[in-house]
Scaffold this active site. Structure first.
Site, PDB file in Angstrom:
ATOM      1  N   TYR A  95       0.822  -1.105   0.168  1.00  0.00           N
ATOM      2  CA  TYR A  95       0.063   0.159   0.021  1.00  0.00           C
ATOM      3  C   TYR A  95       0.999   1.159   0.013  1.00  0.00           C
ATOM      4  CZ  TYR A  95       0.856   0.195   5.085  1.00  0.00           C
ATOM      5  OH  TYR A  95       1.500   0.142   6.287  1.00  0.00           O
ATOM      6  N   ARG A 166      -4.596 -10.714  -0.970  1.00  0.00           N
ATOM      7  CA  ARG A 166      -3.897 -12.082  -0.783  1.00  0.00           C
ATOM      8  C   ARG A 166      -4.939 -12.801  -1.455  1.00  0.00           C
ATOM      9  NH1 ARG A 166      -2.869 -10.948   4.836  1.00  0.00           N
ATOM     10  NH2 ARG A 166      -0.483 -10.354   4.939  1.00  0.00           N
ATOM     11  N   ASP A 192       5.852  -7.211   2.345  1.00  0.00           N
ATOM     12  CA  ASP A 192       6.736  -6.179   2.329  1.00  0.00           C
ATOM     13  C   ASP A 192       7.673  -5.845   3.143  1.00  0.00           C
ATOM     14  OD1 ASP A 192       5.237  -4.442   3.003  1.00  0.00           O
ATOM     15  OD2 ASP A 192       4.862  -3.294   1.061  1.00  0.00           O
ATOM     16  N   GLU A 279      -4.423 -16.751   9.435  1.00  0.00           N
ATOM     17  CA  GLU A 279      -3.461 -17.826   9.215  1.00  0.00           C
ATOM     18  C   GLU A 279      -4.275 -19.280   9.405  1.00  0.00           C
ATOM     19  OE1 GLU A 279      -0.789 -14.632  10.190  1.00  0.00           O
ATOM     20  OE2 GLU A 279      -2.570 -15.470  10.939  1.00  0.00           O
ATOM     21  N   ARG A 308      10.121  -4.449  10.946  1.00  0.00           N
ATOM     22  CA  ARG A 308       9.221  -3.353  10.755  1.00  0.00           C
ATOM     23  C   ARG A 308      10.130  -2.109  10.580  1.00  0.00           C
ATOM     24  NH1 ARG A 308       3.876  -4.804  12.114  1.00  0.00           N
ATOM     25  NH2 ARG A 308       3.591  -6.570  13.176  1.00  0.00           N
TER      26      ARG A 308
END
Length: 329
Positions: A95, A166, A192, A279, A308
């Site tokens: 994003y 996803r 990312d 998950e 991060r």
């Protein structure tokens, strides 16, 4: 009498001297080299000193020839072709934010070193951005650029993120292989902001169904991992809700492409899914804990880190008197 002998002696002396000189000259000439005549034994000596009888018959046999080993050339069998290297499909939601290009650059530098990798980059946007389009064009990677916006109602804090992105990557994979025989492949979700060891891609490439491994810097701990006994996952070392069916981070598993295609309804759910359960909700649709394949030395090595990037401080960014040159960051 004596005079007669002396006269004969002096008559013969010159001839004797001539003969001696000729013999001396002949002995000084170099003798021609002696060429030994070959000797062919009717018996040849084999290994260990054993005497072998001569070969009889055949075009190479004949009188005086000993036994000799013929090195006959035989046609070699063609080596079997190596199986194709499974393709790794990396689905990356992204994003727009100040560090987006920096994050993608770091990730691309890793992916560029991995053989047979296809990058599926999905923007959380109503259209493809020029920044990401230009970036992928220069990345030098096989890639697919998708986009799908997250509905506004799902952008509240605490709700799962990147669900639509996803699912868009999963839909693209299924559509691509819908009318053709799928080649061996492996899928994993590469956020990312993560950092990956190249060894991880070697580990996941042999995934038969669903493989798992530890993740570093996640869950308020230095790492989380599946607990393994006798090559089977028996539990979870985690800092948050160990009662989850699959207490694992999104960066901690990979799925065979064939499993994805065999389960066309397996997606990430919005309705009924609790925070931190995406998950588990996804993996429950395609596998069981007993079927999980531990990687990374029975889940004892950390090969991916949930890093991060620090929030950027742009307090001094001017609102007026901007730079005359527009630079993409």
């Amino acid at each position: 009498m004596k005079s007669a002998l002396f006269s004969r002696f002096f008559i013969l002396l010159p001839w004797i001297l001539i003969v001696i000189i000729m013999l001396d000259v002949d002995t000084r000439r170099p003798a021609p080299p002696l060429t030994p005549r070959p000797y062919f034994s009717p018996y040849a000596v084999g290994r260990g000193g054993a005497r072998l009888p001569p070969r009889r018959g055949g075009p190479d046999s004949g009188p005086g020839r000993g036994w000799e080993k013929r090195n006959e050339s035989r046609p070699h069998a063609r080596p079997r072709p190596e199986p194709p290297l499974p393709t790794i499909y990396a689905i990356t939601p992204t994003y727009s934010r100040p560090v987006q290009k920096a994050e993608l650059t770091r990730l691309a530098n890793t992916f560029r070193q991995v053989a047979q990798l296809h990058w599926i980059l999905v923007e959380d946007a109503a259209a493809r951005s020029e920044l990401v389009s230009r970036f992928l064009a220069r990345a030098g990677l096989p890639s697919t650029h998708l986009h799908v916006p997250t509905p506004r109602r799902y952008k509240r804090p605490g709700l799962p993120r990147a669900t639509e992105q996803r699912n868009a990557g999963l839909a693209w994979l299924r559509q691509r292989h819908q009318h053709q025989r799928a080649q061996p492949g492996v899928l994993f979700f590469a956020d990312d902001d993560n950092t990956y060891s190249l060894e991880l891609f070697q580990e996941m490439r042999t995934t038969r169904k669903v493989s798992v491994w530890p993740v570093g810097l996640v869950g308020g701990r230095r790492y989380e991992r599946p607990l393994v006994e006798n090559g089977k996952v028996v539990g979870w070392y985690t800092g948050w809700r160990a009662d989850r069916p699959f207490a694992i981070d999104m960066a901690g598993f990979a799925v065979s492409l064939q499993v994805i295609l065999s389960n066309p309804k397996a997606v990430f759910k919005r309705r009924g899914s609790q925070p931190g359960m995406q998950e588990s909700d996804f993996l429950k649709q395609i596998t069981t804990v007993e079927e999980l394949e531990p990687k990374a030395n029975n889940c004892t090595k950390v090969l991916v880190w949930h890093t991060r990037t620090e929030k950027v401080n742009l307090a001094n960014e001017p609102k007026y008197r901007l730079d005359t040159v527009k630079i993409e960051v």
